[in-house]
Design an enzyme around this catalytic site. Sequence first.
Site, PDB file in Angstrom:
ATOM      1  N   HIS A 225      34.616  32.190  41.893  1.00 34.74           N
ATOM      2  CA  HIS A 225      35.708  33.161  42.112  1.00 34.74           C
ATOM      3  C   HIS A 225      35.476  34.091  43.298  1.00 34.74           C
ATOM      4  O   HIS A 225      36.355  34.846  43.671  1.00 34.74           O
ATOM      5  CB  HIS A 225      35.934  34.017  40.854  1.00 34.74           C
TER       6      HIS A 225
HETATM    7  C1  UD1 Z   1      36.954  41.125  41.144  1.00 33.48           C
HETATM    8  C2  UD1 Z   1      35.828  41.830  41.872  1.00 33.48           C
HETATM    9  C3  UD1 Z   1      34.592  40.938  41.876  1.00 33.48           C
HETATM   10  C4  UD1 Z   1      34.232  40.501  40.475  1.00 33.48           C
HETATM   11  C5  UD1 Z   1      35.439  39.875  39.794  1.00 33.48           C
HETATM   12  C6  UD1 Z   1      35.116  39.569  38.351  1.00 33.48           C
HETATM   13  C7  UD1 Z   1      36.565  43.321  43.683  1.00 33.48           C
HETATM   14  C8  UD1 Z   1      36.692  43.487  45.136  1.00 33.48           C
HETATM   15  N1  UD1 Z   1      36.177  42.094  43.255  1.00 33.48           N
HETATM   16  O1  UD1 Z   1      37.269  39.974  41.897  1.00 33.48           O
HETATM   17  O2  UD1 Z   1      33.503  41.659  42.417  1.00 33.48           O
HETATM   18  O3  UD1 Z   1      33.185  39.574  40.557  1.00 33.48           O
HETATM   19  O4  UD1 Z   1      36.549  40.778  39.830  1.00 33.48           O
HETATM   20  O5  UD1 Z   1      35.944  38.610  37.814  1.00 33.48           O
HETATM   21  O6  UD1 Z   1      36.782  44.246  42.945  1.00 33.48           O
HETATM   22  N2  UD1 Z   1      44.409  37.772  39.181  1.00 33.48           N
HETATM   23  C9  UD1 Z   1      45.302  37.386  38.215  1.00 33.48           C
HETATM   24  N3  UD1 Z   1      45.191  37.951  36.983  1.00 33.48           N
HETATM   25  C10 UD1 Z   1      44.241  38.872  36.661  1.00 33.48           C
HETATM   26  C11 UD1 Z   1      43.358  39.266  37.666  1.00 33.48           C
HETATM   27  C12 UD1 Z   1      43.439  38.716  38.920  1.00 33.48           C
HETATM   28  O7  UD1 Z   1      46.175  36.546  38.452  1.00 33.48           O
HETATM   29  O8  UD1 Z   1      44.206  39.336  35.513  1.00 33.48           O
HETATM   30  C13 UD1 Z   1      44.502  37.127  40.522  1.00 33.48           C
HETATM   31  C14 UD1 Z   1      45.480  37.843  41.468  1.00 33.48           C
HETATM   32  O9  UD1 Z   1      46.083  36.862  42.261  1.00 33.48           O
HETATM   33  C15 UD1 Z   1      44.550  38.682  42.333  1.00 33.48           C
HETATM   34  C16 UD1 Z   1      43.301  37.823  42.407  1.00 33.48           C
HETATM   35  O10 UD1 Z   1      43.209  37.186  41.143  1.00 33.48           O
HETATM   36  O11 UD1 Z   1      45.101  38.956  43.583  1.00 33.48           O
HETATM   37  C17 UD1 Z   1      42.034  38.616  42.690  1.00 33.48           C
HETATM   38  O12 UD1 Z   1      41.868  39.639  41.729  1.00 33.48           O
HETATM   39  P1  UD1 Z   1      41.003  40.944  42.088  1.00 33.48           P
HETATM   40  O13 UD1 Z   1      40.834  41.785  40.904  1.00 33.48           O
HETATM   41  O14 UD1 Z   1      41.530  41.589  43.314  1.00 33.48           O
HETATM   42  O15 UD1 Z   1      39.598  40.351  42.510  1.00 33.48           O
HETATM   43  P2  UD1 Z   1      38.685  39.301  41.758  1.00 33.48           P
HETATM   44  O16 UD1 Z   1      38.614  38.067  42.588  1.00 33.48           O
HETATM   45  O17 UD1 Z   1      39.090  39.175  40.343  1.00 33.48           O
HETATM   46  N1  UDP Z   2      33.084  35.051  31.471  1.00 39.90           N
HETATM   47  C1  UDP Z   2      33.841  34.816  30.340  1.00 39.90           C
HETATM   48  N2  UDP Z   2      34.798  33.829  30.397  1.00 39.90           N
HETATM   49  C2  UDP Z   2      34.996  33.059  31.502  1.00 39.90           C
HETATM   50  C3  UDP Z   2      34.206  33.319  32.654  1.00 39.90           C
HETATM   51  C4  UDP Z   2      33.270  34.338  32.606  1.00 39.90           C
HETATM   52  O1  UDP Z   2      33.669  35.474  29.315  1.00 39.90           O
HETATM   53  O2  UDP Z   2      35.878  32.192  31.483  1.00 39.90           O
HETATM   54  C5  UDP Z   2      32.079  36.134  31.424  1.00 39.90           C
HETATM   55  C6  UDP Z   2      30.679  35.673  31.756  1.00 39.90           C
HETATM   56  O3  UDP Z   2      30.026  35.148  30.606  1.00 39.90           O
HETATM   57  C7  UDP Z   2      30.027  36.950  32.265  1.00 39.90           C
HETATM   58  C8  UDP Z   2      31.181  37.640  32.966  1.00 39.90           C
HETATM   59  O4  UDP Z   2      32.376  37.064  32.453  1.00 39.90           O
HETATM   60  O5  UDP Z   2      29.607  37.764  31.204  1.00 39.90           O
HETATM   61  C9  UDP Z   2      31.070  37.398  34.445  1.00 39.90           C
HETATM   62  O6  UDP Z   2      32.224  37.795  35.076  1.00 39.90           O
HETATM   63  P1  UDP Z   2      32.684  37.233  36.497  1.00 39.90           P
HETATM   64  O7  UDP Z   2      31.995  35.956  36.762  1.00 39.90           O
HETATM   65  O8  UDP Z   2      34.153  37.254  36.472  1.00 39.90           O
HETATM   66  O9  UDP Z   2      32.210  38.387  37.484  1.00 39.90           O
HETATM   67  P2  UDP Z   2      30.837  38.794  38.184  1.00 39.90           P
HETATM   68  O10 UDP Z   2      29.777  38.855  37.158  1.00 39.90           O
HETATM   69  O11 UDP Z   2      30.565  37.787  39.256  1.00 39.90           O
HETATM   70  O12 UDP Z   2      31.158  40.112  38.794  1.00 39.90           O
END
Ligand code: UD1
Ligand code: UDP
Length: 378
Positions: A225
Amino acid sequence: MAKIVSIVGARPQFIKLAPFSRALKLKEDVLHIIVHTGQHYDYNMAKLFFDELGIPSPDYHLGVGSGSHGEQTAEMLKGVEAVLTRESPGVVVVFGDTNSTIAGALAAAKLHIPVAHIEAGLRSYNRKMPEEINRVLADHCSDLLLCPTENAVNNLKIEGFRHVVNNGKLVRNTANVRHEGALVVNVGDIMYDSFLLALEIALEKSDFIERSGLVRGQYYLATVHRAENTDDTARLKAILQGLSRIGANKRVVFPVHPRTRKIIESIPEEYGAGIDLIDPVGYFDMIMLEKNACGILTDSGGIQKEAYFCGVPCITLRDETEWEETVDAGCNVLAGADADKILECSTAMERKIKTSEKFFGEGNTSAIAVELIRKVKN
Ligand code: UD1
Ligand code: UDP
């Protein structure tokens, strides 16, 4: 009564909040207020974790949603500032390195409210990562820096933080003195608490492996992601190719983050051949998927550590990691976004690994953090 505001917004932050809010519930003299920025909002990216992990409903939901970095962070700043002005807490707690983290830390620091940062001191030294900017700035706005590892403490010493608690003793690090008041402590990793709390329930409650027709030890688990992988189509295609090649011999189960789903849908299907793309799963199902995999391929920060907790080899789909200790211990390998290397690493890592070192503490981080946070004075 001490008032503590926690600010969360993204999936891993809900998981970190679970043991922390549970530890705070034991303190009768603390009022804990939860602010959810709304950064993540799909049911299986947000509310599912509150429901599963018994986290109290947020006291404030800012409903910010998605957007560009500037737009999203600005909306959060406005919302958090309004809440903090109204509540006037004694301390604000932020977690990790997302846009919700920096918005929370910055809003509080500007209002002269002390900030405690859980998961402080991590560095990739790659300033192209949004997370790196967020974590550096959040650390430098914080008054209490709660580090998950000794490496994290050392990173902060290099940046001039000088009040460091070593084995319970306050020592002075005299290099580049800048931070008069901020205190740095290794409290262990809160995700280890989360993991231990959930593992028992997962073992009892989750039948995800059986339901999915998976054979224990006979499949790989993958997640992708990070912006550096999803926003660069060449990298994403190479990763999918690597996973497809692994998938020719063993199942590859890939719970897809919504960000990645949107991009994969625009890429020719051949790149996803042989990969089981599924919706994001809850934490209990995820732990079972991790525990029973023969290997984990990921660019997630949290999942690299969970692989270590589970004793499952990790192949990290990045060029660098904040969790160097897992690489040094031989439990994690950096494969970047190179299809050949991903396949090579997965074959090389197909063996049992030894995870005896307690890099991440004892699983009592929340209790230690709560005691320290209660002592923070403005
Ligand atoms: C964010 C964090 C990242 C973290 C991740 C955990 C920042 C800059 N990044 O990344 O560090 O590892 O969360 O998962 O804060 N979207 C949906 N539904 C949701 C959420 C997101 O459709 O509920 C889609 C949207 O198109 C959005 C994109 O995902 O634009 C990115 O979401 P965003 O929260 O901006 O960043 P993440 O990639 O989730
Ligand atoms: N996770 C989850 N379901 C999923 C993918 C991830 O519960 O489908 C959990 C995972 O076990 C971990 C956390 O989400 O505890 C990690 O989040 P993510 O990878 O989104 O973000 P990061 O840790 O890279 O910020």
